[in-house]
Design a protein around this motif. Structure first.
Motif, mmCIF file in Angstrom:
data_model
loop_
_atom_site.group_PDB
_atom_site.id
_atom_site.type_symbol
_atom_site.label_atom_id
_atom_site.label_comp_id
_atom_site.label_asym_id
_atom_site.label_seq_id
_atom_site.Cartn_x
_atom_site.Cartn_y
_atom_site.Cartn_z
ATOM 1 N N THR A 157 -6.300 -6.254 -2.532
ATOM 2 C CA THR A 157 -5.774 -5.296 -1.815
ATOM 3 C C THR A 157 -4.611 -6.104 -1.345
ATOM 4 O O THR A 157 -4.436 -7.338 -1.306
ATOM 5 C CB THR A 157 -6.535 -5.143 -0.534
ATOM 6 N N THR A 162 -2.655 2.553 6.064
ATOM 7 C CA THR A 162 -3.965 2.875 5.516
ATOM 8 C C THR A 162 -4.971 3.689 6.401
ATOM 9 O O THR A 162 -6.009 3.837 6.198
ATOM 10 C CB THR A 162 -4.516 1.761 4.880
ATOM 11 N N ASP A 198 0.892 -1.270 -0.001
ATOM 12 C CA ASP A 198 -0.023 -0.096 0.047
ATOM 13 C C ASP A 198 0.822 1.280 -0.085
ATOM 14 O O ASP A 198 2.001 1.221 0.624
ATOM 15 C CB ASP A 198 -0.787 0.145 1.043
ATOM 16 N N GLY A 201 -10.649 4.266 3.181
ATOM 17 C CA GLY A 201 -10.200 4.762 2.067
ATOM 18 C C GLY A 201 -10.204 6.204 1.621
ATOM 19 O O GLY A 201 -11.040 6.770 1.977
ATOM 20 N N GLU A 211 -6.376 -6.962 6.225
ATOM 21 C CA GLU A 211 -7.488 -5.608 5.534
ATOM 22 C C GLU A 211 -8.421 -6.544 4.794
ATOM 23 O O GLU A 211 -9.581 -6.405 4.769
ATOM 24 C CB GLU A 211 -6.614 -4.796 5.037
ATOM 25 N N ASN A 221 -7.483 -1.726 -4.239
ATOM 26 C CA ASN A 221 -6.179 -1.621 -4.904
ATOM 27 C C ASN A 221 -6.032 -2.005 -6.415
ATOM 28 O O ASN A 221 -5.541 -1.507 -7.311
ATOM 29 C CB ASN A 221 -4.890 -2.255 -4.306
ATOM 30 N N VAL A 250 -1.851 7.068 3.211
ATOM 31 C CA VAL A 250 -2.944 8.078 2.995
ATOM 32 C C VAL A 250 -2.407 9.193 2.307
ATOM 33 O O VAL A 250 -3.093 9.702 1.578
ATOM 34 C CB VAL A 250 -3.718 7.924 4.125
#
Length: 249
Positions: free
Chosen positions: A184, A149, A67, A103, A189, A174, A70
């Motif tokens: 993802t 995240t 990831d 998100g 998650e 994702n 953010v």
């Protein structure tokens, strides 16, 4: 059959088979060899497939295994995300019991939600805070906090979801793929996304075009398991799907 229809059909066949010959396409589309070869040349030039001797293969999909944080994700494709978020928020009606996944696009939804009679559950601390500030009733899942995240994840969050039955839910992903569904990078998650989807009547995945033809480490739902809300979509194989909404304004 119109050219765009043939393009969409060719890409759909490639999505399901991975490769195809000119002869197979001639039979499937009831088209001449020259027409098929011309179509393959055009799609190859557009970067939508890879032409090989005697046919074509699926354009290699992009894989992601981690990831972004953010902060870096918030500014990516922001105009598209705002369009998607506004449309998604308009789907919420009075009396809805809504799951809001962590998100950046789901967070943008909050500014556009007008139905204060809806009740929310989320695994994002930032979402819960903003919803509460706007006067909504909101419940925050408990569990492990994933810093990158800013999401609550893991077995405790999954257990907390057991008791809920949502009327509508909105998720980020994702990767969006006809073959591999919604994915993802991280298992904990993915577990939360999967369980919350299973407990929801109407499911929406919010994804700008950069997420399409992407595959991440863990699939949490099949492609047909949700309606995708996007905008500015240019991929024929997805544009023809009944569960894809391409927001125009």
């Amino acid at each position: 059959m119109l050219t765009e229809e043939r393009f969409a059909k060719i890409l759909s066949i490639l999505e399901s088979m991975g490769s195809v010959t000119v002869q197979q396409l001639m039979t499937e589309l009831n088209a001449s060899e020259s027409t098929i070869r011309r179509d393959l040349n055009a799609l190859d030039a557009n970067g939508q497939l890879t032409k090989v001797h005697g046919g074509a293969i699926l354009k290699t999909m992009a894989y992601s295994t981690k990831d972004d944080n953010v902060v870096s994700r918030k500014e990516k494709n922001r105009d598209a995300k705002n369009k998607i978020a506004k449309y998604a928020a308009e789907q919420i009606a009075p009396g809805d019991f809504v799951y809001l996944d962590a998100g950046t696009t789901t967070e943008l939804m909050i500014e556009y939600i007008t139905s204060h009679q809806a009740v929310f559950v989320t695994n994002a601390i930032s979402h819960a805070k903003r919803l509460a500030e706007r006067g909504f009733t909101v419940y925050l899942l408990g569990g492990e906090f994933k810093a990158i995240t800013e999401a609550i994840v893991g077995e405790e969050a999954v257990e907390a979801l057991e008791k809920y039955n949502f009327t509508k839910g909105f998720w980020g992903a994702n990767g969006v793929s006809l073959q591999k569904g919604y994915s993802t990078p991280e298992l904990k998650e993915a577990m939360v996304k999967k369980k919350s989807m299973e407990n929801c009547k109407e499911r929406f995945v919010l994804a700008d075009e950069s997420k399409f033809n992407q595959i991440s480490s863990v699939t949490f739902a099949p492609f047909e398991g949700a309606t995708v809300i996007t905008t500015g979509l240019s991929l024929p194989a997805y544009k023809k799907c009944k569960n894809v909404i391409d927001v125009k304004q």
